[in-house]
Design a protein around this motif. Structure first.
Motif, PDB file in Angstrom:
ATOM      1  N   ARG A 112      10.907  13.885 -46.583  1.00  0.00           N
ATOM      2  CA  ARG A 112      10.506  13.093 -47.834  1.00  0.00           C
ATOM      3  C   ARG A 112       9.380  14.721 -48.302  1.00  0.00           C
ATOM      4  O   ARG A 112       9.109  14.573 -49.783  1.00  0.00           O
ATOM      5  N   GLU A 113       8.889  15.572 -47.858  1.00  0.00           N
ATOM      6  CA  GLU A 113       8.038  16.778 -47.897  1.00  0.00           C
ATOM      7  C   GLU A 113       9.350  18.011 -49.499  1.00  0.00           C
ATOM      8  O   GLU A 113       9.026  18.369 -49.498  1.00  0.00           O
ATOM      9  N   ASP A 116       9.348  16.171 -51.715  1.00  0.00           N
ATOM     10  CA  ASP A 116       8.280  15.909 -52.807  1.00  0.00           C
ATOM     11  C   ASP A 116       7.462  16.841 -54.345  1.00  0.00           C
ATOM     12  O   ASP A 116       8.205  18.133 -53.938  1.00  0.00           O
ATOM     13  N   ASP A 117       7.726  15.772 -54.876  1.00  0.00           N
ATOM     14  CA  ASP A 117       7.050  16.502 -56.842  1.00  0.00           C
ATOM     15  C   ASP A 117       7.845  16.679 -57.036  1.00  0.00           C
ATOM     16  O   ASP A 117       7.996  18.176 -57.645  1.00  0.00           O
TER      17      ASP A 117
END
Length: 220
Positions: A112-113, A116-117
Motif C-alpha cells: 500500500r505504501e 499510495d497516491d
C-alpha cells in the motif's frame, strides 16, 4: 489518490505480462506483489526461519526488512533480490509464508505504501479484495491449468532454468490449492471485478479489452 488498477488471478494466468504492458501503455507505475512475497520468503529463509517458526521471530525479522520495487527489480534492504527469487521452489515457499497472517500484514502495508497516491497497475492474488479494495478497476484473469503450465514452462526456459513440465504442473497445482484455501486473504475475484478467461486469447486481445475498460472507468 491516483488511478489504481488491480489485476488478480492464479499463477501463469497472464497477470505479469498484461500488468507490465498495461502500465507501459498508460504511463502508469507497475507493482508485482508476488515478487514482494518471494523476496520476503527468501529473506526469511536466509534468516534461518520457515513458515513454522514462532510468530515472534518472524515479526522481528519482518520489522528489519524493507522492500522496494523499482523498474521490475526487487530490493530488500537495498540489496537486489531479483535473480534469487525466480525458481519454482521459491514460488512454493512464498505461498507457504503467504498463508501466515503476520507475513501478509507486513507485506500488505509495504504494498500500500508503494502504491499510495500513484497511477499504478498492481498484480497479485488479493489486490482487489484486500490490498486496494477501492481500486477504480479490478480485473481477475484466469486460464486453464494446461495453458498455464505451458506458459510457466516457457517463462522458466527463457530464464535458462532447467525445469520439467511435471515440476511446473506440480508447482501450479500446489500454489492454486494453497492460495485459494488459505484462511487469510484467499485467492478469489472481488465482487466488482471483471473476470477474463485468457485461455484462448492472445496477449494483445486481453490488453485491448482491459484498455477499453480503463477508458470506460475514466469517462464515468
Amino acid at each position: 489518490m491516483g488511478f489504481q488498477i488491480a489485476i488478480d488471478g492464479p499463477a501463469a494466468s497472464g497477470k505479469s505480462t498484461i500488468a507490465r504492458l498495461l502500465a507501459e501503455r498508460l504511463g502508469f507505475e507497475h507493482l508485482n506483489t508476488g515478487a514482494t512475497y518471494r523476496a520476503a520468503a527468501v529473506y526469511l529463509k536466509e534468516k534461518g526461519l520457515n513458515p513454522s517458526s514462532p510468530r515472534e521471530e518472524l515479526e522481528r525479522a519482518l520489522r528489519s526488512m524493507s522492500i522496494d520495487y523499482r523498474d521490475g527489480k526487487v530490493l530488500v534492504n537495498g540489496e537486489d533480490y531479483t535473480e534469487r527469487i525466480q525458481s519454482p521452489e521459491v514460488g512454493i515457499l512464498a505461498s507457504d509464508f503467504a498463508k501466515l497472517e503476520v507475513v501478509r500484514y507486513y507485506l500488505i502495508r509495504i504494498q500500500r505504501e508503494i502504491c499510495d497516491d500513484k497511477n499504478v497497475v498492481v498484480e497479485g492474488r488479493d489486490i482487489g479484495t484486500v490490498v486496494l479494495p477501492n481500486a477504480q478497476l479490478k480485473i481477475f484473469l484466469t486460464a486453464s491449468l494446461e495453458v498455464r503450465v505451458e506458459r510457466k514452462l516457457m517463462e522458466y526456459q527463457k530464464r535458462g532454468l532447467n525445469v520439467s513440465r511435471e515440476e511446473v504442473e506440480k508447482e501450479l497445482i500446489s500454489r492454486d490449492k494453497q492460495d485459494s484455501k488459505r484462511s487469510v486473504s484467499p485467492l478469489k475475484p472481488a465482487e466488482d471485478a471483471v473476470v477474463i478467461d485468457t485461455t484462448n486469447m492472445s496477449v494483445n486481445e486481453v490488453l485491448q479489452k482491459i484498455l477499453e475498460l480503463v477508458e470506460e472507468r475514466i469517462r464515468s
